[in-house]
Design a protein around this motif. Structure first.
Motif, PDB file in Angstrom:
ATOM      1  N   SER A 288       0.888  -1.156   0.000  1.00  0.00           N
ATOM      2  CA  SER A 288       0.000   0.000   0.000  1.00  0.00           C
ATOM      3  C   SER A 288       0.928   1.208   0.000  1.00  0.00           C
ATOM      4  N   ASP A 289       1.059   1.862  -1.166  1.00  0.00           N
ATOM      5  CA  ASP A 289       2.131   2.840  -1.335  1.00  0.00           C
ATOM      6  C   ASP A 289       1.639   4.121  -2.003  1.00  0.00           C
ATOM      7  N   GLU A 290       1.880   5.243  -1.341  1.00  0.00           N
ATOM      8  CA  GLU A 290       1.588   6.544  -1.931  1.00  0.00           C
ATOM      9  C   GLU A 290       2.875   7.261  -2.348  1.00  0.00           C
ATOM     10  N   ASN A 291       3.984   6.553  -2.303  1.00  0.00           N
ATOM     11  CA  ASN A 291       5.277   7.113  -2.717  1.00  0.00           C
ATOM     12  C   ASN A 291       5.901   6.238  -3.797  1.00  0.00           C
ATOM     13  N   VAL A 292       5.140   5.961  -4.822  1.00  0.00           N
ATOM     14  CA  VAL A 292       5.581   5.095  -5.909  1.00  0.00           C
ATOM     15  C   VAL A 292       6.762   5.732  -6.636  1.00  0.00           C
ATOM     16  N   SER A 293       7.757   4.928  -6.930  1.00  0.00           N
ATOM     17  CA  SER A 293       8.927   5.389  -7.674  1.00  0.00           C
ATOM     18  C   SER A 293       8.826   4.869  -9.103  1.00  0.00           C
ATOM     19  N   VAL A 294       8.551   5.753 -10.034  1.00  0.00           N
ATOM     20  CA  VAL A 294       8.364   5.374 -11.436  1.00  0.00           C
ATOM     21  C   VAL A 294       9.734   5.137 -12.067  1.00  0.00           C
ATOM     22  N   LYS A 295       9.940   3.956 -12.601  1.00  0.00           N
ATOM     23  CA  LYS A 295      11.210   3.587 -13.226  1.00  0.00           C
ATOM     24  C   LYS A 295      11.136   3.600 -14.748  1.00  0.00           C
ATOM     25  N   GLU A 296       9.924   3.522 -15.267  1.00  0.00           N
ATOM     26  CA  GLU A 296       9.741   3.532 -16.721  1.00  0.00           C
ATOM     27  C   GLU A 296       8.319   3.992 -17.022  1.00  0.00           C
ATOM     28  N   GLY A 297       8.157   4.822 -18.015  1.00  0.00           N
ATOM     29  CA  GLY A 297       6.832   5.294 -18.389  1.00  0.00           C
ATOM     30  C   GLY A 297       6.347   6.402 -17.478  1.00  0.00           C
ATOM     31  N   THR A 298       5.036   6.601 -17.457  1.00  0.00           N
ATOM     32  CA  THR A 298       4.435   7.654 -16.647  1.00  0.00           C
ATOM     33  C   THR A 298       3.407   7.048 -15.703  1.00  0.00           C
ATOM     34  N   TRP A 299       3.183   7.743 -14.615  1.00  0.00           N
ATOM     35  CA  TRP A 299       2.215   7.282 -13.615  1.00  0.00           C
ATOM     36  C   TRP A 299       1.662   8.517 -12.936  1.00  0.00           C
ATOM     37  N   ASP A 300       0.370   8.759 -13.070  1.00  0.00           N
ATOM     38  CA  ASP A 300      -0.195   9.963 -12.479  1.00  0.00           C
ATOM     39  C   ASP A 300      -1.215   9.665 -11.381  1.00  0.00           C
ATOM     40  N   ASN A 301      -1.084   8.517 -10.767  1.00  0.00           N
ATOM     41  CA  ASN A 301      -1.987   8.139  -9.685  1.00  0.00           C
ATOM     42  C   ASN A 301      -1.426   8.592  -8.339  1.00  0.00           C
ATOM     43  N   THR A 302      -2.250   8.465  -7.314  1.00  0.00           N
ATOM     44  CA  THR A 302      -1.854   8.808  -5.955  1.00  0.00           C
ATOM     45  C   THR A 302      -1.354   7.591  -5.197  1.00  0.00           C
ATOM     46  N   LYS A 303      -1.928   6.429  -5.487  1.00  0.00           N
ATOM     47  CA  LYS A 303      -1.672   5.255  -4.650  1.00  0.00           C
ATOM     48  C   LYS A 303      -1.719   3.972  -5.466  1.00  0.00           C
ATOM     49  N   ALA A 304      -0.907   3.009  -5.032  1.00  0.00           N
ATOM     50  CA  ALA A 304      -0.946   1.652  -5.579  1.00  0.00           C
ATOM     51  C   ALA A 304      -1.116   0.675  -4.411  1.00  0.00           C
ATOM     52  N   VAL A 305      -1.939  -0.329  -4.627  1.00  0.00           N
ATOM     53  CA  VAL A 305      -2.188  -1.361  -3.611  1.00  0.00           C
ATOM     54  C   VAL A 305      -2.071  -2.719  -4.288  1.00  0.00           C
ATOM     55  N   LEU A 306      -1.396  -3.649  -3.624  1.00  0.00           N
ATOM     56  CA  LEU A 306      -1.267  -5.011  -4.135  1.00  0.00           C
ATOM     57  C   LEU A 306      -1.692  -5.976  -3.030  1.00  0.00           C
ATOM     58  N   LEU A 307      -2.685  -6.804  -3.348  1.00  0.00           N
ATOM     59  CA  LEU A 307      -3.206  -7.814  -2.427  1.00  0.00           C
ATOM     60  C   LEU A 307      -3.025  -9.180  -3.056  1.00  0.00           C
ATOM     61  N   SER A 308      -2.967 -10.215  -2.239  1.00  0.00           N
ATOM     62  CA  SER A 308      -2.952 -11.575  -2.785  1.00  0.00           C
ATOM     63  C   SER A 308      -4.011 -12.410  -2.068  1.00  0.00           C
ATOM     64  N   PHE A 309      -4.496 -13.404  -2.807  1.00  0.00           N
ATOM     65  CA  PHE A 309      -5.465 -14.365  -2.279  1.00  0.00           C
ATOM     66  C   PHE A 309      -5.048 -15.747  -2.739  1.00  0.00           C
ATOM     67  N   PRO A 310      -5.349 -16.794  -1.967  1.00  0.00           N
ATOM     68  CA  PRO A 310      -4.932 -18.141  -2.363  1.00  0.00           C
ATOM     69  C   PRO A 310      -5.535 -18.612  -3.677  1.00  0.00           C
ATOM     70  N   ASP A 311      -6.707 -18.065  -4.026  1.00  0.00           N
ATOM     71  CA  ASP A 311      -7.358 -18.428  -5.290  1.00  0.00           C
ATOM     72  C   ASP A 311      -8.450 -17.410  -5.601  1.00  0.00           C
ATOM     73  N   GLU A 312      -9.023 -17.534  -6.770  1.00  0.00           N
ATOM     74  CA  GLU A 312     -10.039 -16.573  -7.210  1.00  0.00           C
ATOM     75  C   GLU A 312     -11.298 -16.642  -6.354  1.00  0.00           C
ATOM     76  N   ALA A 313     -11.631 -17.827  -5.859  1.00  0.00           N
ATOM     77  CA  ALA A 313     -12.820 -17.963  -5.013  1.00  0.00           C
ATOM     78  C   ALA A 313     -12.658 -17.167  -3.718  1.00  0.00           C
ATOM     79  N   ALA A 314     -11.468 -17.183  -3.126  1.00  0.00           N
ATOM     80  CA  ALA A 314     -11.220 -16.404  -1.908  1.00  0.00           C
ATOM     81  C   ALA A 314     -11.313 -14.911  -2.191  1.00  0.00           C
TER      82      ALA A 314
END
Length: 96
Positions: free
Chosen positions: A38-64
């Motif tokens: 959960s990051d509001e200080n994203v470091s762009v390494k390639e391309g452009t990004w004009d968002n405020t925040k990125a979030v990455l979640l994981s689940f054991p499967d699609e049903a979960a």
């Protein structure tokens, strides 16, 4: 198969988004997901990004994931995020 949820968004109403964020973790903890980023200080390494925040979640499967995302409680909480932000949420399937 593990699935990942990648959300990238621009926050345009901080108070309403903070209301969502406060309600999110207690609800999320009841499900089988893992909050990875959960990051509001994203470091762009390639391309452009004009968002405020990125979030990455994981689940054991699609049903979960669906059990969490489609739950009545999360749908109610998500109204604040949807009203306070614009962006995208994508489901990614992990490698086998």
């Amino acid at each position: 198969m593990t699935v990942y949820v990648l959300a990238q968004f621009k926050i345009h109403n901080r108070d309403q988004y903070d209301k969502y964020a406060t309600a999110f973790l207690p609800h999320f903890a009841k499900h089988k997901g893992t909050a990875l980023v959960s990051d509001e200080n994203v470091s762009v390494k390639e391309g452009t990004w004009d968002n405020t925040k990125a979030v990455l979640l994981s689940f054991p499967d699609e049903a979960a994931f669906e059990d969490w995302a489609l739950s009545d409680e999360y749908q109610e909480i998500a109204k604040d995020r949807q009203a306070a932000t614009e962006g995208s949420v994508v489901l990614l399937h992990g490698l086998q």
